[in-house]
Structure formats: C-alpha cells, structure tokens
Design a protein around this motif. Sequence first.
Motif, PDB file in Angstrom:
ATOM      1  N   ALA A 157       0.829  -1.207   0.000  1.00 43.03           N
ATOM      2  CA  ALA A 157       0.000   0.000   0.000  1.00 43.03           C
ATOM      3  C   ALA A 157       0.860   1.253   0.000  1.00 43.03           C
ATOM      4  O   ALA A 157       0.534   2.252  -0.664  1.00 43.03           O
ATOM      5  N   ALA A 158       1.990   1.209   0.703  1.00 42.98           N
ATOM      6  CA  ALA A 158       2.909   2.353   0.709  1.00 42.98           C
ATOM      7  C   ALA A 158       3.520   2.565  -0.671  1.00 42.98           C
ATOM      8  O   ALA A 158       3.724   3.704  -1.109  1.00 42.98           O
ATOM      9  N   ARG A 159       3.777   1.469  -1.370  1.00 37.02           N
ATOM     10  CA  ARG A 159       4.396   1.567  -2.697  1.00 37.02           C
ATOM     11  C   ARG A 159       3.419   2.100  -3.741  1.00 37.02           C
ATOM     12  O   ARG A 159       3.748   2.987  -4.520  1.00 37.02           O
ATOM     13  N   PHE A 160       2.201   1.540  -3.757  1.00 35.76           N
ATOM     14  CA  PHE A 160       1.241   1.875  -4.810  1.00 35.76           C
ATOM     15  C   PHE A 160       0.265   2.987  -4.429  1.00 35.76           C
ATOM     16  O   PHE A 160      -0.421   3.524  -5.298  1.00 35.76           O
ATOM     17  N   GLN A 161       0.198   3.310  -3.127  1.00 34.21           N
ATOM     18  CA  GLN A 161      -0.702   4.355  -2.626  1.00 34.21           C
ATOM     19  C   GLN A 161      -2.155   4.069  -2.993  1.00 34.21           C
ATOM     20  O   GLN A 161      -2.955   4.981  -3.167  1.00 34.21           O
ATOM     21  N   ASN A 162      -2.464   2.790  -3.101  1.00 35.02           N
ATOM     22  CA  ASN A 162      -3.820   2.392  -3.475  1.00 35.02           C
ATOM     23  C   ASN A 162      -4.010   0.930  -3.057  1.00 35.02           C
ATOM     24  O   ASN A 162      -3.208   0.071  -3.413  1.00 35.02           O
ATOM     25  N   ILE A 163      -5.067   0.653  -2.294  1.00 36.17           N
ATOM     26  CA  ILE A 163      -5.245  -0.692  -1.754  1.00 36.17           C
ATOM     27  C   ILE A 163      -5.611  -1.691  -2.844  1.00 36.17           C
ATOM     28  O   ILE A 163      -5.256  -2.870  -2.765  1.00 36.17           O
ATOM     29  N   THR A 164      -6.313  -1.242  -3.900  1.00 40.74           N
ATOM     30  CA  THR A 164      -6.664  -2.148  -4.987  1.00 40.74           C
ATOM     31  C   THR A 164      -5.414  -2.635  -5.718  1.00 40.74           C
ATOM     32  O   THR A 164      -5.246  -3.835  -5.978  1.00 40.74           O
ATOM     33  N   ARG A 165      -4.512  -1.711  -6.049  1.00 37.06           N
ATOM     34  CA  ARG A 165      -3.266  -2.084  -6.727  1.00 37.06           C
ATOM     35  C   ARG A 165      -2.377  -2.926  -5.821  1.00 37.06           C
ATOM     36  O   ARG A 165      -1.686  -3.847  -6.275  1.00 37.06           O
ATOM     37  N   ALA A 166      -2.383  -2.613  -4.529  1.00 34.65           N
ATOM     38  CA  ALA A 166      -1.610  -3.403  -3.572  1.00 34.65           C
ATOM     39  C   ALA A 166      -2.130  -4.837  -3.532  1.00 34.65           C
ATOM     40  O   ALA A 166      -1.344  -5.802  -3.511  1.00 34.65           O
ATOM     41  N   ALA A 167      -3.470  -5.000  -3.522  1.00 32.76           N
ATOM     42  CA  ALA A 167      -4.066  -6.334  -3.493  1.00 32.76           C
ATOM     43  C   ALA A 167      -3.717  -7.114  -4.756  1.00 32.76           C
ATOM     44  O   ALA A 167      -3.388  -8.307  -4.706  1.00 32.76           O
ATOM     45  N   GLU A 168      -3.780  -6.457  -5.916  1.00 24.60           N
ATOM     46  CA  GLU A 168      -3.424  -7.116  -7.171  1.00 24.60           C
ATOM     47  C   GLU A 168      -1.969  -7.568  -7.159  1.00 24.60           C
ATOM     48  O   GLU A 168      -1.645  -8.670  -7.606  1.00 24.60           O
ATOM     49  N   TYR A 169      -1.101  -6.728  -6.653  1.00 26.22           N
ATOM     50  CA  TYR A 169       0.329  -7.051  -6.591  1.00 26.22           C
ATOM     51  C   TYR A 169       0.581  -8.279  -5.714  1.00 26.22           C
ATOM     52  O   TYR A 169       1.441  -9.111  -6.017  1.00 26.22           O
ATOM     53  N   ALA A 183      -7.084  -7.548   1.559  1.00 26.76           N
ATOM     54  CA  ALA A 183      -5.988  -6.592   1.769  1.00 26.76           C
ATOM     55  C   ALA A 183      -6.431  -5.468   2.705  1.00 26.76           C
ATOM     56  O   ALA A 183      -5.687  -5.063   3.608  1.00 26.76           O
ATOM     57  N   SER A 184      -7.617  -4.949   2.490  1.00 22.76           N
ATOM     58  CA  SER A 184      -8.135  -3.871   3.343  1.00 22.76           C
ATOM     59  C   SER A 184      -8.253  -4.345   4.786  1.00 22.76           C
ATOM     60  O   SER A 184      -7.914  -3.620   5.725  1.00 22.76           O
ATOM     61  N   VAL A 218      -7.054   9.886   1.386  1.00 26.19           N
ATOM     62  CA  VAL A 218      -7.667  10.944   0.593  1.00 26.19           C
ATOM     63  C   VAL A 218      -8.378  10.278  -0.583  1.00 26.19           C
ATOM     64  O   VAL A 218      -7.760   9.930  -1.590  1.00 26.19           O
ATOM     65  N   GLY A 219      -9.696  10.073  -0.460  1.00 29.03           N
ATOM     66  CA  GLY A 219     -10.417   9.330  -1.477  1.00 29.03           C
ATOM     67  C   GLY A 219      -9.909   7.900  -1.503  1.00 29.03           C
ATOM     68  O   GLY A 219      -9.851   7.219  -0.485  1.00 29.03           O
ATOM     69  N   LYS A 220      -9.508   7.423  -2.681  1.00 26.21           N
ATOM     70  CA  LYS A 220      -8.963   6.077  -2.818  1.00 26.21           C
ATOM     71  C   LYS A 220      -7.444   6.046  -2.659  1.00 26.21           C
ATOM     72  O   LYS A 220      -6.828   4.992  -2.741  1.00 26.21           O
ATOM     73  N   ARG A 221      -6.856   7.200  -2.432  1.00 25.72           N
ATOM     74  CA  ARG A 221      -5.399   7.292  -2.354  1.00 25.72           C
ATOM     75  C   ARG A 221      -4.939   7.159  -0.907  1.00 25.72           C
ATOM     76  O   ARG A 221      -5.518   7.754   0.007  1.00 25.72           O
TER      77      ARG A 221
END
Length: 292
Positions: free
Chosen positions: A14-26, A34-35, A53-56
């Motif tokens: 999540a720190a790398r992608f700044q997005n939980i969806t992308r983190a979960a995919e990774y 993941a959440s 901030v929103g999804k970020r």
Amino acid sequence: MKYTFRQLEVFLAAARFQNITRAAEYLAMSQSAASSALKELENQFDIQLFDRVGKRLQLNELGRLYRPRAEALLAEATDLELALSRHSEVGALKVGATLTIGNYLAVGVMAQYMNTPTRPKVTLEVANTHTIAQRVRDFELDIGMIEGELQASELEMIPWRDDRLVAFCSPQHPLAKKGTLTDDDLRSATWIMREPGSGTRQSFERGMHGLLPDLKVLLELEHTEAIKRAVEANLGIGCLSEVVLADAFKRGSLVPLSIPHRPFDRHFYFILHKQKYRSAGIDRWIQLCREL
C-alpha cells in the motif's frame, strides 16, 4: 506476536502503490482481504499509518517511520525462507545501475551471480544516478551501483572502484591532431553531454569548474551510445567514462583528447539503504563486483 508477515506485506504494498486495490493485485489478494489486513494491523496497535484521501493512501509520519523497519524485517525473513527452501545462501536480487555501469560492467556480474545450481534471478534496472538513488531509498531496489557521489542521509555509500572521464572527438575533428587542450580550446568547442542528474554529468561539471557558463552545449543525451554516435558524426566533442570508450579508441572511430589540468578522476559506489537488511545475496554481489 500481534502482527503477521502478510499484514506487513500489505502495509508495504500500500505504501508503494498508494492504493489498496493495486496493492491487493500485486499480492494476488482480494481487495477486501488486503483492506482487512491493513485495518487489523492498525487496530491491533491503535495507530494510523496512512492519510486517506479518497482512494489514495498517503504514508503519514508514523508510516514513514516504520516502513524501513518493516522492509528490513521482511527482507530478512525472505532470505531465511530462500535459504531453507533452496539450501542456498543467495537468492533473487533487484539491482539498479547507472548507464555506464549497467551497460558495460553489470551484465558480466549478473552472469556469474546466476551461474549457481539454484540459478537465482537478478533483475537489473538501468537509469541515471538520481533515479537509482530514489529507487534504493524507496526500497524498490536491493542495491544500487552509481557513478557519482550524492548526499542522502538514508543511504550508505560503499566505495567500489576508480574511474576516469576522458574527453574525445572524431578523427576528423580539428582538435584531434592537437596535443594538450587549453581552456580556450574547451570554450570554443561544441559539446555533446550527458543529461543533468547523471553521475557522468556531475563529474564533468566538477572537472570543468569555472568554465561551465562559457561552454557551448549542442546536445544533452541520456545514452552514452547516442553521445558516441553524435561525436563520431562530428557534431561536437564529448566526455565519458574510459570504460565506455575503450573499444572505440582501439577501433580508431574516436580519439582521446588530453586535458591534464582538469581533474576527471572519480569513483564508482555501491549504495544501500541504511535500514535495509544486508542479505547474503547482496554480500555475494558486492564480492563479485570487486573481483571484476
């Protein structure tokens, strides 16, 4: 133990992608899993690691403080897992190198590193000094190999080997037949240079101290081979590492220019994050480089 390695993996992704969806995919997880893992990690210690901030997801001060320790812990755990499962002291490695090193030195080291029974994988990223340093700082590379010095409190710089920049031109250039160049020669010449942010450019500017405002720069290019081709076409003169130019000098397609009063000596360095676990693979890589 209140936390799991999986929770730490989700935190770092999540720190790398700044997005939980992308983190979960990774991580090949569902978004909900993941959440939940990230929420459980924060709830267990009554902390918040991100500003949302929103999804970020943006790391806050606490998240930035714990990120290096989580990276080091997971790297050590991964190294132990590889040693246990493969009975090997070295594992996969993510290496970053500046253009001169990456194109002319690192590939030979990669071949030796991977030439073991377990065939550990090496990923090599080639970019300029600024980019490699940032990638090591963000824990996206295990080790960097750079051409210039830099100031970064988070990074450890380990001297590797000496190097020297050499000015050069085509055999047809008016300066090719001249012995030693003067500062007036350097001012009157047209230059083909590396781009700002590269270690070669940094070393060149240090050697040309006092002359920089007077130099006529025609082109700034990111690739050493492009600079060599431009100089061979007699568009101007250049200044690159002697490692890059050795073959061209032997062929006679380029000729060296003598500027003994300008200091062009420099060093190559390894860079590591000070808080990153130094694995057996990193030590092996450094050893092979020193033997090169």
